[in-house]
Design an enzyme around this catalytic site. Structure first.
Site, mmCIF file in Angstrom:
data_model
loop_
_atom_site.group_PDB
_atom_site.id
_atom_site.type_symbol
_atom_site.label_atom_id
_atom_site.label_comp_id
_atom_site.label_asym_id
_atom_site.label_seq_id
_atom_site.Cartn_x
_atom_site.Cartn_y
_atom_site.Cartn_z
ATOM 1 N N GLU A 1 0.849 -1.189 0.000
ATOM 2 C CA GLU A 1 0.000 0.000 0.000
ATOM 3 C C GLU A 1 0.889 1.245 0.000
ATOM 4 O OE1 GLU A 1 -2.697 0.136 3.257
ATOM 5 O OE2 GLU A 1 -3.494 -1.873 2.928
ATOM 6 N N HIS B 1 -1.586 3.181 8.971
ATOM 7 C CA HIS B 1 -2.637 2.199 8.696
ATOM 8 C C HIS B 1 -2.160 0.878 9.274
ATOM 9 C CE1 HIS B 1 -5.087 -0.378 5.639
ATOM 10 N NE2 HIS B 1 -5.661 -0.316 6.831
#
Length: 310
Positions: free
Chosen positions: A105, A160
């Site tokens: 990501e 995250h």
């Protein structure tokens, strides 16, 4: 001489000042755009909503960007700036692709160039003795300058987490804070992102093991009672914003922090909203240096309770 005739004028003036205060403030947002890759890029309805959400914000953190070809941010720049005749333009800064295995990501910050600029940036190196490789996706730390806000500069530490390791990852942000302070002469800090900091991932008994919560110098703007999830079947405060630094804490516009329910705002069905993301953005505003500089209504470190909403 009576003051009553002037009261309507004073009331109007006060309303104008309040409106000006809101207009001059800097809105900062954090948004996990679930699985933001090629398939979502081709969903025109979802993309229209994402662009609307970004345009609400002066600076926004986007997470869960899955884009091996690095097409997402250039595409967003075209949508934000391409047909605009206004003087406001967006720019962005993006991390490398992060993750332990093949799953990767990126973090990206999109910001209005007239209001915000990048002073410095680095990828946190997760190499502390005894707890190497704590982060699933290391924080991409960015130091921003915002000359028109009361806090002229601030560091944003995005995160995250992986749900199963949320407690350890959130706690480790205290070490990131120490590392940034060693590198830069920064005083104002914003920790934000999808912490997965709610429900079964961070049970109540776990908070005592998280330094970001037990240290009262870290001020949590999004409380445990909030729901940052789109699904009606869930109610969890996964997404958070945490501040450190007296200046930035005092610069928060009162009652500006919260969750932006784009499903309600844009009159979407749950299915349509889930095409955008399974998370709602979280946000807050920083006061302009020209607005209410002598205000005593800003957030106070002494009065702020842990886990409470501003």
């Amino acid at each position: 001489m009576s003051l009553y005739p002037a009261s309507p004028y004073l009331a109007s003036l006060l309303l104008f000042i309040l409106a000006l205060h809101g207009a001059l403030s800097l809105r900062l947002c954090s948004f996990n755009v679930r699985s933001f890759g090629e398939s979502k890029k081709e969903n025109h309805n979802a993309m229209d909503i994402i662009v609307k959400i970004i345009k609400r914000c002066d600076l926004i953190l986007l997470m869960e960007i899955k884009d091996s070809n690095n097409n997402i941010c250039p595409m967003l720049m075209e949508k934000l700036n391409g047909n605009s005749r206004r003087s406001t333009t967006y720019n962005y800064v993006i991390s490398s692709r992060l993750g332990r295995n093949t799953y990767k990501e990126q973090y990206a910050f999109l910001y209005k160039e007239k209001l915000v600029s990048v002073k410095a940036k680095y990828l946190y190196h997760d190499y502390q003795d005894g707890d190497t490789d704590v982060f699933s996706r290391e924080p991409f730390v960015v130091w921003f300058q915002a000359p028109f806000t009361a806090a002229k500069d601030f560091v944003i530490v995005p995160l995250h987490t992986t749900p199963e390791t949320s407690v350890k990852e959130i706690d480790e942000l205290a070490d990131v804070y120490t590392d940034v302070r060693r590198r830069w002469k920064a005083e104002n800090f914003i920790f934000m992102g999808d912490f997965n900091a709610g429900c079964s991932y961070v049970p109540k008994k776990a908070w005592k093991n998280i330094r970001l919560r037990t240290d009262p110098n870290f001020v949590w703007l999004i409380g445990d009672q909030e729901d940052t999830t789109v699904k009606k079947s869930t109610s969890c405060a996964y997404d958070r914003i945490v501040l450190r630094g007296q200046e930035i804490v005092n610069s928060v516009v009162p009652r500006s922090s919260g969750v932006f329910d784009f499903q309600k705002a844009y009159e979407l069905s749950e299915e349509e909203a889930l095409d955008v993301s399974d998370h709602f953005p979280v946000e807050f505003k920083l006061q302009s240096s020209r607005a209410f500089t002598n205000s005593r209504k800003s957030v106070s470190l002494k009065k702020k309770k842990k886990g409470s909403r501003s």
